[in-house]
Design a protein around this motif. Structure first.
Motif, short mmCIF file in Angstrom:
data_model
loop_
_atom_site.label_atom_id
_atom_site.label_comp_id
_atom_site.label_asym_id
_atom_site.label_seq_id
_atom_site.Cartn_x
_atom_site.Cartn_y
_atom_site.Cartn_z
N LEU A 79 -6.91 11.16 -12.57
CA LEU A 79 -8.14 10.37 -12.71
C LEU A 79 -9.28 11.21 -13.26
N ALA A 80 -9.26 12.50 -12.94
CA ALA A 80 -10.33 13.39 -13.37
C ALA A 80 -10.37 13.60 -14.87
N GLU A 81 -9.34 13.16 -15.59
CA GLU A 81 -9.37 13.26 -17.05
C GLU A 81 -10.43 12.33 -17.64
N SER A 82 -10.77 11.28 -16.91
CA SER A 82 -11.76 10.33 -17.43
C SER A 82 -12.91 10.07 -16.46
N HIS A 83 -12.81 10.59 -15.22
CA HIS A 83 -13.84 10.33 -14.22
C HIS A 83 -14.22 11.61 -13.47
N HIS A 84 -15.43 11.56 -12.90
CA HIS A 84 -15.82 12.59 -11.94
C HIS A 84 -15.47 12.03 -10.56
N VAL A 85 -14.40 12.54 -9.98
CA VAL A 85 -13.81 11.95 -8.78
C VAL A 85 -14.24 12.71 -7.53
N THR A 86 -14.77 11.97 -6.58
CA THR A 86 -15.05 12.53 -5.26
C THR A 86 -14.12 11.83 -4.28
N VAL A 87 -13.21 12.59 -3.70
CA VAL A 87 -12.24 12.01 -2.79
C VAL A 87 -12.50 12.51 -1.38
N LYS A 88 -12.52 11.59 -0.44
CA LYS A 88 -12.72 11.91 0.96
C LYS A 88 -11.56 11.37 1.76
N SER A 89 -10.87 12.26 2.47
CA SER A 89 -9.72 11.86 3.27
C SER A 89 -10.11 11.74 4.74
N TYR A 90 -9.69 10.66 5.35
CA TYR A 90 -9.90 10.42 6.78
C TYR A 90 -8.57 10.44 7.53
N ALA A 91 -7.51 10.81 6.85
CA ALA A 91 -6.15 10.72 7.39
C ALA A 91 -5.93 11.69 8.55
N ILE A 92 -5.12 11.24 9.50
CA ILE A 92 -4.73 12.04 10.65
C ILE A 92 -3.23 11.87 10.83
N GLY A 93 -2.51 12.98 10.90
CA GLY A 93 -1.07 12.92 11.08
C GLY A 93 -0.68 12.12 12.32
N GLY A 94 0.36 11.32 12.20
CA GLY A 94 0.84 10.53 13.32
C GLY A 94 0.17 9.18 13.48
N SER A 95 -0.80 8.87 12.63
CA SER A 95 -1.56 7.63 12.77
C SER A 95 -0.70 6.40 12.47
N MET A 96 -1.03 5.32 13.18
CA MET A 96 -0.50 4.01 12.89
C MET A 96 -1.64 3.11 12.43
N ALA A 97 -1.31 1.89 12.02
CA ALA A 97 -2.34 1.03 11.43
C ALA A 97 -3.50 0.78 12.38
N HIS A 98 -3.21 0.63 13.68
CA HIS A 98 -4.31 0.39 14.61
C HIS A 98 -5.22 1.62 14.74
N PRO A 131 6.22 -6.14 13.94
CA PRO A 131 5.75 -6.51 12.60
C PRO A 131 4.47 -7.35 12.64
N LYS A 132 4.36 -8.25 13.60
CA LYS A 132 3.16 -9.10 13.70
C LYS A 132 1.91 -8.26 13.91
N LYS A 133 1.98 -7.30 14.84
CA LYS A 133 0.81 -6.46 15.11
C LYS A 133 0.48 -5.58 13.91
N PHE A 134 1.51 -5.05 13.25
CA PHE A 134 1.26 -4.25 12.05
C PHE A 134 0.57 -5.09 10.99
N GLU A 135 1.03 -6.29 10.78
CA GLU A 135 0.42 -7.15 9.76
C GLU A 135 -1.03 -7.48 10.11
N GLU A 136 -1.31 -7.73 11.37
CA GLU A 136 -2.69 -8.02 11.78
C GLU A 136 -3.61 -6.85 11.47
N ASN A 137 -3.18 -5.64 11.80
CA ASN A 137 -4.01 -4.47 11.56
C ASN A 137 -4.15 -4.16 10.08
N LEU A 138 -3.06 -4.31 9.32
CA LEU A 138 -3.13 -4.06 7.89
C LEU A 138 -4.05 -5.08 7.22
N GLU A 139 -4.01 -6.31 7.68
CA GLU A 139 -4.89 -7.36 7.16
C GLU A 139 -6.35 -6.99 7.36
N ILE A 140 -6.68 -6.47 8.53
CA ILE A 140 -8.06 -6.05 8.80
C ILE A 140 -8.48 -4.98 7.80
#
Length: 244
Positions: A79-98, A131-140
């Motif tokens: 993406l940096a070939e055409s944009h000035h990209v600022t990326v911020k990660s909030y990821a945490i290992g082991g996380s689930m959708a909730h 699956p139902k709970k995963f879908e609810e959280n992903l929808e949010i």
């Protein structure tokens, strides 16, 4: 007698699955460093693009040598070939959708991203979330960012049965669950105008047969695996952002 035999068969299968799961969890594995891929890429005179990344260890990437080898980082480098990209990660290992809903969503919204990458679902499938709970959280998650006006890229869920630490019958069980959870990704994306990375275009035999795709713990992918993810993810990002 038939009922009794069936009950014994089901009980025996449940015992085998339980023992396989215990072995997969307790099997010794090397400790691997995790990374924060937050960074800035590209020429500051190019159009600005803010990218928020939410997710699990598919983003913190135990098994690579450094953050620049993570699949999202590889995409941002393109993406940096055409944009000035600022990326911020909030990821945490082991996380689930909730966990993303509770811990990562609000700070990511405050960052006001134009592009959001959600990499989640594998832990939900592996840890028994319905699956139902995963879908609810992903929808949010997807609907919040779409209502904010961001382009949303969803990771989908690849074939978890290819994980080397898993043995039959766990492999077959998690292959089926992963497919269902990937279909949930696709359904949520269709409802909200999100985009799903087509992980299943990467042939399962590649992940089954080539141990070089996996890190030393036989659970997380290696830098080679991240390169495959990046190629698939780039196709999706480029189409979503209408890049040539």
């Amino acid at each position: 007698m038939i009922r009794r035999a069936l009950l014994r068969g089901v009980t025996g299968l449940a015992l085998v699955v339980g023992l396989e799961a215990l072995y997969a969890v307790l099997r010794p594995a090397p400790k691997q460093e995790e990374f924060d891929l937050s960074a800035t890429f590209g020429n500051p005179f190019n159009p600005a693009l803010r990218v928020a990344v939410l997710g699990d260890s598919t983003i913190t990437a135990p098994g690579v040598s450094g953050p620049t080898e993570i699949w999202v980082s590889l995409i941002c480098q393109r993406l940096a070939e055409s944009h000035h990209v600022t990326v911020k990660s909030y990821a945490i290992g082991g996380s689930m959708a909730h966990d993303l809903v509770l811990e990562q969503l609000e700070p990511a919204l405050e960052f006001a991203p134009e592009l959001v990458i959600l990499s989640v679902g594998a832990n939900d499938a592996l840890k028994g979330v319905t699956p139902k709970k995963f879908e609810e959280n992903l929808e949010i998650l997807v609907s919040k960012f779409r209502n904010f006006g961001a382009v949303v890229i969803q990771s989908g869920v690849g074939d978890l049965g290819t994980i080397p630490r898993l043995l039959p019958p766990l492999r077959q069980l998690f292959s089926r669950r992963a497919l269902h959870f990937n279909q949930i990704h696709e359904a949520v994306a269709e409802r909200n105008g999100g985009w799903v990375v087509p992980q299943r275009e990467s042939p399962a035999k590649l992940w089954y047969n080539d141990r070089g795709m996996w890190s030393a713990d036989l659970f997380h992918v290696s830098s080679r695996g991240h390169e495959v993810w990046a190629d698939l993810g780039w196709k999706t990002v480029a189409e979503a952002l209408q890049l040539r």
